[in-house]
Design a protein around this motif. Sequence first.
Motif, PDB file in Angstrom:
ATOM      1  N   MET A 158      -5.583 -10.917  15.604  1.00 51.44           N
ATOM      2  CA  MET A 158      -6.277 -12.212  15.153  1.00 51.44           C
ATOM      3  C   MET A 158      -5.322 -13.219  14.935  1.00 51.44           C
ATOM      4  O   MET A 158      -3.940 -13.166  14.771  1.00 51.44           O
ATOM      5  N   THR A 159      -5.734 -14.398  15.366  1.00 53.91           N
ATOM      6  CA  THR A 159      -4.756 -15.645  15.348  1.00 53.91           C
ATOM      7  C   THR A 159      -4.624 -16.039  13.850  1.00 53.91           C
ATOM      8  O   THR A 159      -5.244 -15.864  12.860  1.00 53.91           O
ATOM      9  N   ALA A 160      -3.421 -17.022  13.792  1.00 58.92           N
ATOM     10  CA  ALA A 160      -3.199 -17.442  12.373  1.00 58.92           C
ATOM     11  C   ALA A 160      -4.307 -18.187  11.751  1.00 58.92           C
ATOM     12  O   ALA A 160      -4.694 -18.003  10.710  1.00 58.92           O
ATOM     13  N   LYS A 161      -4.904 -19.029  12.721  1.00 58.13           N
ATOM     14  CA  LYS A 161      -6.328 -19.822  12.286  1.00 58.13           C
ATOM     15  C   LYS A 161      -7.321 -18.779  11.979  1.00 58.13           C
ATOM     16  O   LYS A 161      -7.932 -18.892  10.853  1.00 58.13           O
ATOM     17  N   GLY A 162      -7.395 -17.653  12.623  1.00 57.45           N
ATOM     18  CA  GLY A 162      -8.519 -16.463  12.280  1.00 57.45           C
ATOM     19  C   GLY A 162      -8.290 -15.972  10.773  1.00 57.45           C
ATOM     20  O   GLY A 162      -9.122 -15.808  10.237  1.00 57.45           O
ATOM     21  N   LYS A 163      -6.860 -15.731  10.736  1.00 59.84           N
ATOM     22  CA  LYS A 163      -6.540 -15.139   9.211  1.00 59.84           C
ATOM     23  C   LYS A 163      -6.862 -16.132   8.074  1.00 59.84           C
ATOM     24  O   LYS A 163      -7.257 -15.977   7.054  1.00 59.84           O
ATOM     25  N   VAL A 164      -6.512 -17.438   8.332  1.00 59.54           N
ATOM     26  CA  VAL A 164      -6.802 -18.332   7.329  1.00 59.54           C
ATOM     27  C   VAL A 164      -8.386 -18.465   7.014  1.00 59.54           C
ATOM     28  O   VAL A 164      -8.886 -18.403   6.027  1.00 59.54           O
ATOM     29  N   ASP A 165      -9.146 -18.621   8.123  1.00 61.09           N
ATOM     30  CA  ASP A 165     -10.544 -18.542   8.106  1.00 61.09           C
ATOM     31  C   ASP A 165     -11.162 -17.334   7.328  1.00 61.09           C
ATOM     32  O   ASP A 165     -11.957 -17.557   6.742  1.00 61.09           O
ATOM     33  N   LEU A 166     -10.640 -16.235   7.692  1.00 62.69           N
ATOM     34  CA  LEU A 166     -11.091 -15.099   6.941  1.00 62.69           C
ATOM     35  C   LEU A 166     -10.545 -15.228   5.404  1.00 62.69           C
ATOM     36  O   LEU A 166     -11.679 -14.757   4.479  1.00 62.69           O
ATOM     37  N   LYS A 167      -9.427 -15.497   4.990  1.00 60.43           N
ATOM     38  CA  LYS A 167      -9.185 -15.719   3.588  1.00 60.43           C
ATOM     39  C   LYS A 167     -10.058 -16.873   3.160  1.00 60.43           C
ATOM     40  O   LYS A 167     -10.708 -16.452   1.962  1.00 60.43           O
ATOM     41  N   GLN A 168     -10.330 -17.740   3.613  1.00 62.13           N
ATOM     42  CA  GLN A 168     -10.962 -18.667   2.940  1.00 62.13           C
ATOM     43  C   GLN A 168     -12.672 -18.129   2.969  1.00 62.13           C
ATOM     44  O   GLN A 168     -13.240 -18.513   2.037  1.00 62.13           O
ATOM     45  N   PHE A 169     -13.069 -17.671   4.056  1.00 64.61           N
ATOM     46  CA  PHE A 169     -14.243 -16.732   3.972  1.00 64.61           C
ATOM     47  C   PHE A 169     -14.482 -16.045   2.730  1.00 64.61           C
ATOM     48  O   PHE A 169     -15.486 -15.987   1.783  1.00 64.61           O
ATOM     49  N   VAL A 170     -13.421 -15.171   2.360  1.00 67.63           N
ATOM     50  CA  VAL A 170     -13.473 -14.040   1.466  1.00 67.63           C
ATOM     51  C   VAL A 170     -13.215 -15.008   0.102  1.00 67.63           C
ATOM     52  O   VAL A 170     -14.224 -14.565  -1.069  1.00 67.63           O
ATOM     53  N   LYS A 171     -12.626 -16.048  -0.004  1.00 75.19           N
ATOM     54  CA  LYS A 171     -12.563 -16.801  -1.194  1.00 75.19           C
ATOM     55  C   LYS A 171     -13.935 -17.375  -1.573  1.00 75.19           C
ATOM     56  O   LYS A 171     -14.424 -17.256  -2.828  1.00 75.19           O
ATOM     57  N   ARG A 172     -14.662 -17.726  -0.482  1.00 76.04           N
ATOM     58  CA  ARG A 172     -15.939 -18.437  -0.871  1.00 76.04           C
ATOM     59  C   ARG A 172     -16.950 -17.505  -1.247  1.00 76.04           C
ATOM     60  O   ARG A 172     -17.766 -17.534  -2.107  1.00 76.04           O
ATOM     61  N   GLN A 173     -16.778 -16.342  -0.680  1.00 71.73           N
ATOM     62  CA  GLN A 173     -17.752 -15.302  -1.037  1.00 71.73           C
ATOM     63  C   GLN A 173     -17.644 -14.643  -2.519  1.00 71.73           C
ATOM     64  O   GLN A 173     -18.411 -14.520  -3.245  1.00 71.73           O
ATOM     65  N   SER A 174     -16.265 -14.624  -2.603  1.00 71.39           N
ATOM     66  CA  SER A 174     -15.873 -13.996  -3.961  1.00 71.39           C
ATOM     67  C   SER A 174     -16.328 -14.968  -5.265  1.00 71.39           C
ATOM     68  O   SER A 174     -16.922 -14.803  -6.159  1.00 71.39           O
ATOM     69  N   ALA A 175     -15.997 -16.491  -4.918  1.00 74.33           N
ATOM     70  CA  ALA A 175     -16.488 -17.534  -5.942  1.00 74.33           C
ATOM     71  C   ALA A 175     -17.963 -17.422  -6.059  1.00 74.33           C
ATOM     72  O   ALA A 175     -18.410 -17.494  -7.149  1.00 74.33           O
ATOM     73  N   ARG A 176     -18.787 -17.358  -4.877  1.00 76.24           N
ATOM     74  CA  ARG A 176     -20.134 -17.205  -4.953  1.00 76.24           C
ATOM     75  C   ARG A 176     -20.644 -15.921  -5.817  1.00 76.24           C
ATOM     76  O   ARG A 176     -21.600 -16.137  -6.422  1.00 76.24           O
ATOM     77  N   LEU A 177     -19.761 -15.032  -5.709  1.00 78.60           N
ATOM     78  CA  LEU A 177     -20.396 -13.658  -6.553  1.00 78.60           C
ATOM     79  C   LEU A 177     -19.890 -13.677  -7.820  1.00 78.60           C
ATOM     80  O   LEU A 177     -20.247 -12.798  -8.652  1.00 78.60           O
ATOM     81  N   GLY A 178     -19.166 -15.001  -8.235  1.00 81.24           N
ATOM     82  CA  GLY A 178     -18.803 -15.250  -9.796  1.00 81.24           C
ATOM     83  C   GLY A 178     -17.141 -14.798 -10.189  1.00 81.24           C
ATOM     84  O   GLY A 178     -17.080 -15.060 -11.203  1.00 81.24           O
ATOM     85  N   ALA A 179     -16.471 -14.649  -9.106  1.00 76.37           N
ATOM     86  CA  ALA A 179     -14.997 -14.376  -9.376  1.00 76.37           C
ATOM     87  C   ALA A 179     -14.506 -15.726 -10.182  1.00 76.37           C
ATOM     88  O   ALA A 179     -14.765 -16.796  -9.345  1.00 76.37           O
ATOM     89  N   ASN A 180     -14.015 -15.799 -11.133  1.00 71.97           N
ATOM     90  CA  ASN A 180     -13.334 -17.005 -11.814  1.00 71.97           C
ATOM     91  C   ASN A 180     -11.906 -17.164 -11.104  1.00 71.97           C
ATOM     92  O   ASN A 180     -11.399 -18.285 -10.746  1.00 71.97           O
ATOM     93  N   LEU A 181     -11.178 -16.074 -10.669  1.00 75.45           N
ATOM     94  CA  LEU A 181      -9.792 -16.119 -10.124  1.00 75.45           C
ATOM     95  C   LEU A 181      -9.759 -15.132  -8.970  1.00 75.45           C
ATOM     96  O   LEU A 181     -10.182 -14.055  -8.886  1.00 75.45           O
ATOM     97  N   ILE A 182      -9.083 -15.597  -7.804  1.00 78.20           N
ATOM     98  CA  ILE A 182      -9.132 -14.868  -6.744  1.00 78.20           C
ATOM     99  C   ILE A 182      -7.642 -15.237  -6.069  1.00 78.20           C
ATOM    100  O   ILE A 182      -7.151 -16.284  -5.995  1.00 78.20           O
ATOM    101  N   GLY A 183      -6.937 -13.975  -6.031  1.00 74.57           N
ATOM    102  CA  GLY A 183      -5.598 -13.999  -5.276  1.00 74.57           C
ATOM    103  C   GLY A 183      -5.555 -12.886  -4.336  1.00 74.57           C
ATOM    104  O   GLY A 183      -6.020 -12.041  -4.163  1.00 74.57           O
ATOM    105  N   PHE A 184      -4.345 -13.399  -3.262  1.00 73.82           N
ATOM    106  CA  PHE A 184      -4.116 -12.357  -2.312  1.00 73.82           C
ATOM    107  C   PHE A 184      -2.677 -12.001  -2.384  1.00 73.82           C
ATOM    108  O   PHE A 184      -1.676 -12.854  -2.409  1.00 73.82           O
ATOM    109  N   THR A 185      -2.256 -10.690  -1.975  1.00 73.65           N
ATOM    110  CA  THR A 185      -1.031 -10.302  -1.805  1.00 73.65           C
ATOM    111  C   THR A 185      -0.902  -9.203  -0.649  1.00 73.65           C
ATOM    112  O   THR A 185      -2.031  -8.624  -0.303  1.00 73.65           O
ATOM    113  N   ASN A 186       0.045  -9.398   0.002  1.00 72.64           N
ATOM    114  CA  ASN A 186       0.308  -8.350   1.016  1.00 72.64           C
ATOM    115  C   ASN A 186       0.976  -7.096   0.368  1.00 72.64           C
ATOM    116  O   ASN A 186       1.493  -7.066  -0.957  1.00 72.64           O
ATOM    117  N   VAL A 187       0.803  -5.737   0.866  1.00 74.74           N
ATOM    118  CA  VAL A 187       1.436  -4.770   0.347  1.00 74.74           C
ATOM    119  C   VAL A 187       3.046  -4.776   0.314  1.00 74.74           C
ATOM    120  O   VAL A 187       3.325  -3.941  -0.765  1.00 74.74           O
TER     121      VAL A 187
END
Length: 257
Positions: free
Chosen positions: A1-30
């Motif tokens: 996946m391209t760097a842009k693709g990763k950003v887009d997926l992250k933004q997509f997950v953020k939008r979905q999470s917010a839509r589902l009612g999450a007040n806080l959303i954070g990402f970490t690598n393992v």
Amino acid sequence: MTAKGKVDLKQFVKRQSARLGANLIGFTNVERWEEYAEIDKLFYPQSIWPWSKSVIVLGIQIYPPMLETTPSVVYSDLYNTSNRILDDIGYKVANVLNQKGYRAFFFPRDCYGDISVLIDKPEAAFSHVIAGKYAGLGTIGYNHMLLTKEYGPRVRLVSVITDAALTPDKIIEKDLCTKCELCKKHCPTQAFTTTSALVSDMDKYKCSVYHKQLRDNHTYPCGVCIKVCPIGADRKIYGKTSITQEGIEHCRSFGSK
Ligand code: SF4
Ligand code: SF4
């Protein structure tokens, strides 16, 4: 996946999470579990799920006017509701990633079966608090909880583990805990002991035994150490206390023994 693709997926997950009612959303690598190396390696996500690359931590707020009635059925019901919502959000966010071809699942928020189990073994297989810190949602306070800028420790968490490589968020370096020790002072079991480190020594046995009493009285959990913490922008909305003493007694007089 391209760097842009990763950003887009992250933004997509953020939008979905917010839509589902999450007040806080954070990402970490393992890798951050290895970088910080502050818990037993057995509890690292990559030790349990070797394919995991990222952890998405989702939080929802605990409403102070309900928390301040604790121990009460009002707060107990809020706790149960927040667990249900978190499971719902975690399940659906994992599903979103599955549908895009990634491995993903959510680790439920408590996952210790019953409080009587915690008395003998006071830990869970995965720490959402540690994950929340690595995902940049907050810092770990004296009371062992994740302190966030938005809600202090009045936040409940769930984590989604995935093999999608999502750009991690920045970790908060400055401790949010002021070590005021209000949590220690008000703890009904005196579970906290001051040490030279910022985080206290905690007698989890005392806390668990007390929780069993509360569970038997339908007023589980305790929550005093998150109620009294002065950290969090939610205090600006609700103030230091948001219910009268008479109101607290009124709420406590219903639903429990
Ligand atoms: S009550 Fe004070 S010492 Fe306890 S976690 Fe909050 S800021 Fe830290
Ligand atoms: S949950 Fe209650 S008993 Fe347990 S440490 Fe916090 S204040 Fe003390």
